[in-house]
Scaffold this motif. Sequence first.
Motif, PDB file in Angstrom:
ATOM      1  N   CYS A  62      78.837  46.403  44.282  1.00 42.89           N
ATOM      2  CA  CYS A  62      78.887  47.623  43.477  1.00 42.89           C
ATOM      3  C   CYS A  62      79.151  48.855  44.338  1.00 42.89           C
ATOM      4  CB  CYS A  62      77.597  47.779  42.677  1.00 42.89           C
ATOM      5  SG  CYS A  62      77.363  46.446  41.476  1.00 42.89           S
ATOM      6  N   ARG A  63      78.743  48.808  45.594  1.00 42.44           N
ATOM      7  CA  ARG A  63      78.968  49.949  46.487  1.00 42.44           C
ATOM      8  C   ARG A  63      80.459  50.194  46.713  1.00 42.44           C
ATOM      9  NH1 ARG A  63      75.964  49.020  51.286  1.00 42.44           N
ATOM     10  NH2 ARG A  63      74.224  49.935  50.206  1.00 42.44           N
ATOM     11  N   TRP A  64      81.242  49.133  46.899  1.00 44.69           N
ATOM     12  CA  TRP A  64      82.668  49.371  47.138  1.00 44.69           C
ATOM     13  C   TRP A  64      83.328  49.957  45.892  1.00 44.69           C
ATOM     14  CZ3 TRP A  64      86.862  47.663  44.538  1.00 44.69           C
ATOM     15  CH2 TRP A  64      86.778  46.492  43.796  1.00 44.69           C
ATOM     16  N   LYS A  65      82.820  49.593  44.720  1.00 43.93           N
ATOM     17  CA  LYS A  65      83.370  50.170  43.486  1.00 43.93           C
ATOM     18  C   LYS A  65      82.997  51.642  43.386  1.00 43.93           C
ATOM     19  CE  LYS A  65      83.462  45.734  41.304  1.00 43.93           C
ATOM     20  NZ  LYS A  65      83.034  44.853  40.246  1.00 43.93           N
ATOM     21  N   TYR A  66      81.798  51.980  43.839  1.00 48.22           N
ATOM     22  CA  TYR A  66      81.359  53.376  43.896  1.00 48.22           C
ATOM     23  C   TYR A  66      82.260  54.161  44.850  1.00 48.22           C
ATOM     24  CZ  TYR A  66      78.403  57.387  45.029  1.00 48.22           C
ATOM     25  OH  TYR A  66      77.934  58.656  45.249  1.00 48.22           O
ATOM     26  N   LEU A  67      82.421  53.652  46.045  1.00 46.18           N
ATOM     27  CA  LEU A  67      83.216  54.355  47.056  1.00 46.18           C
ATOM     28  C   LEU A  67      84.676  54.499  46.635  1.00 46.18           C
ATOM     29  CD1 LEU A  67      81.729  52.661  50.240  1.00 46.18           C
ATOM     30  CD2 LEU A  67      81.312  54.999  49.415  1.00 46.18           C
ATOM     31  N   ASN A  68      85.168  53.534  45.895  1.00 51.02           N
ATOM     32  CA  ASN A  68      86.553  53.576  45.436  1.00 51.02           C
ATOM     33  C   ASN A  68      86.788  54.714  44.445  1.00 51.02           C
ATOM     34  OD1 ASN A  68      89.219  52.497  45.338  1.00 51.02           O
ATOM     35  ND2 ASN A  68      88.723  51.565  43.370  1.00 51.02           N
TER      36      ASN A  68
ATOM     37  N   ALA B 231      82.061  57.561  39.926  1.00 49.03           N
ATOM     38  CA  ALA B 231      81.560  56.613  40.921  1.00 49.03           C
ATOM     39  C   ALA B 231      80.185  56.083  40.513  1.00 49.03           C
ATOM     40  CB  ALA B 231      81.494  57.288  42.294  1.00 49.03           C
ATOM     41  N   ALA B 232      79.303  56.971  40.062  1.00 45.57           N
ATOM     42  CA  ALA B 232      77.966  56.549  39.638  1.00 45.57           C
ATOM     43  C   ALA B 232      78.048  55.625  38.427  1.00 45.57           C
ATOM     44  CB  ALA B 232      77.107  57.768  39.319  1.00 45.57           C
ATOM     45  N   ILE B 233      78.922  55.946  37.489  1.00 45.46           N
ATOM     46  CA  ILE B 233      79.101  55.094  36.304  1.00 45.46           C
ATOM     47  C   ILE B 233      79.624  53.726  36.719  1.00 45.46           C
ATOM     48  CG2 ILE B 233      80.501  54.794  34.223  1.00 45.46           C
ATOM     49  CD1 ILE B 233      80.183  57.857  33.776  1.00 45.46           C
ATOM     50  N   ALA B 234      80.598  53.696  37.616  1.00 43.16           N
ATOM     51  CA  ALA B 234      81.154  52.411  38.075  1.00 43.16           C
ATOM     52  C   ALA B 234      80.076  51.567  38.744  1.00 43.16           C
ATOM     53  CB  ALA B 234      82.316  52.659  39.041  1.00 43.16           C
ATOM     54  N   PHE B 235      79.253  52.191  39.570  1.00 47.34           N
ATOM     55  CA  PHE B 235      78.190  51.463  40.260  1.00 47.34           C
ATOM     56  C   PHE B 235      77.189  50.885  39.262  1.00 47.34           C
ATOM     57  CE2 PHE B 235      74.198  50.834  42.400  1.00 47.34           C
ATOM     58  CZ  PHE B 235      74.562  50.311  43.634  1.00 47.34           C
ATOM     59  N   LYS B 236      76.748  51.703  38.332  1.00 44.61           N
ATOM     60  CA  LYS B 236      75.730  51.263  37.375  1.00 44.61           C
ATOM     61  C   LYS B 236      76.269  50.200  36.423  1.00 44.61           C
ATOM     62  CE  LYS B 236      73.232  55.621  37.659  1.00 44.61           C
ATOM     63  NZ  LYS B 236      72.037  55.170  38.314  1.00 44.61           N
TER      64      LYS B 236
ATOM     65  N   HIS C 168      76.346  44.524  34.778  1.00 43.41           N
ATOM     66  CA  HIS C 168      77.158  43.326  34.571  1.00 43.41           C
ATOM     67  C   HIS C 168      76.739  42.203  35.517  1.00 43.41           C
ATOM     68  CE1 HIS C 168      80.938  40.908  34.707  1.00 43.41           C
ATOM     69  NE2 HIS C 168      80.780  41.035  33.412  1.00 43.41           N
ATOM     70  N   SER C 169      76.514  42.531  36.780  1.00 46.41           N
ATOM     71  CA  SER C 169      76.132  41.514  37.769  1.00 46.41           C
ATOM     72  C   SER C 169      74.791  40.882  37.428  1.00 46.41           C
ATOM     73  CB  SER C 169      76.071  42.134  39.166  1.00 46.41           C
ATOM     74  OG  SER C 169      77.325  42.617  39.554  1.00 46.41           O
ATOM     75  N   VAL C 170      73.831  41.698  37.040  1.00 44.60           N
ATOM     76  CA  VAL C 170      72.503  41.167  36.717  1.00 44.60           C
ATOM     77  C   VAL C 170      72.576  40.320  35.447  1.00 44.60           C
ATOM     78  CG1 VAL C 170      70.121  41.767  36.126  1.00 44.60           C
ATOM     79  CG2 VAL C 170      71.301  43.009  37.931  1.00 44.60           C
ATOM     80  N   GLN C 171      73.376  40.742  34.470  1.00 48.72           N
ATOM     81  CA  GLN C 171      73.530  39.932  33.261  1.00 48.72           C
ATOM     82  C   GLN C 171      74.128  38.568  33.587  1.00 48.72           C
ATOM     83  OE1 GLN C 171      75.817  42.425  30.609  1.00 48.72           O
ATOM     84  NE2 GLN C 171      73.985  43.348  29.722  1.00 48.72           N
ATOM     85  N   LYS C 172      75.133  38.544  34.441  1.00 48.80           N
ATOM     86  CA  LYS C 172      75.731  37.254  34.844  1.00 48.80           C
ATOM     87  C   LYS C 172      74.718  36.396  35.603  1.00 48.80           C
ATOM     88  CE  LYS C 172      79.757  37.571  33.106  1.00 48.80           C
ATOM     89  NZ  LYS C 172      80.129  36.681  32.001  1.00 48.80           N
TER      90      LYS C 172
END
Length: 135
Positions: free
Chosen positions: A99-105, A113-118, A123-127
């Motif tokens: 999620c950090r790389w998505k934030y930085l991107n 960036a904050a929305i992308a991270f969250k 999504h990751s925790v649900q999976k």
Amino acid sequence: MLNLITNKTKACFILVLGFTSFVSQAQFNDGCDNEKTTNLSYLRCLDGKIVLEKRTATMWANKILLDLEKKQNETGNLQLLRVFKRAEQEFDKYVEDNCRWKYLNRLPDTIAAAIAFKRCEVHSVQKHIEILKLQ
């Protein structure tokens, strides 16, 4: 020969899983559609979802831990619990970095960036919950 087929099958499965995860991330419903009127309310909603999803994941992990402790006591296999705990720790590190790389991107737009991270974290925790439920 059987080992080669098994490895090819595993590789194909991983590729398909990765692709479906990528596609599902793009079409992912975070459950906060009604809160998208302002960025602040949307971020708060995502924070609430993260707390709920992590609580659910912890519940499933604790259930597995109890089952593995019971099996460890019955069989004497000391690796079960150790490997599961390590996997859970590594998953947390994976989610953070993924999620950090998505934030930085998304920087310098800090809100995006904050929305992308969250969203990534939800999504990751649900999976992860889905995987824990399969156990």
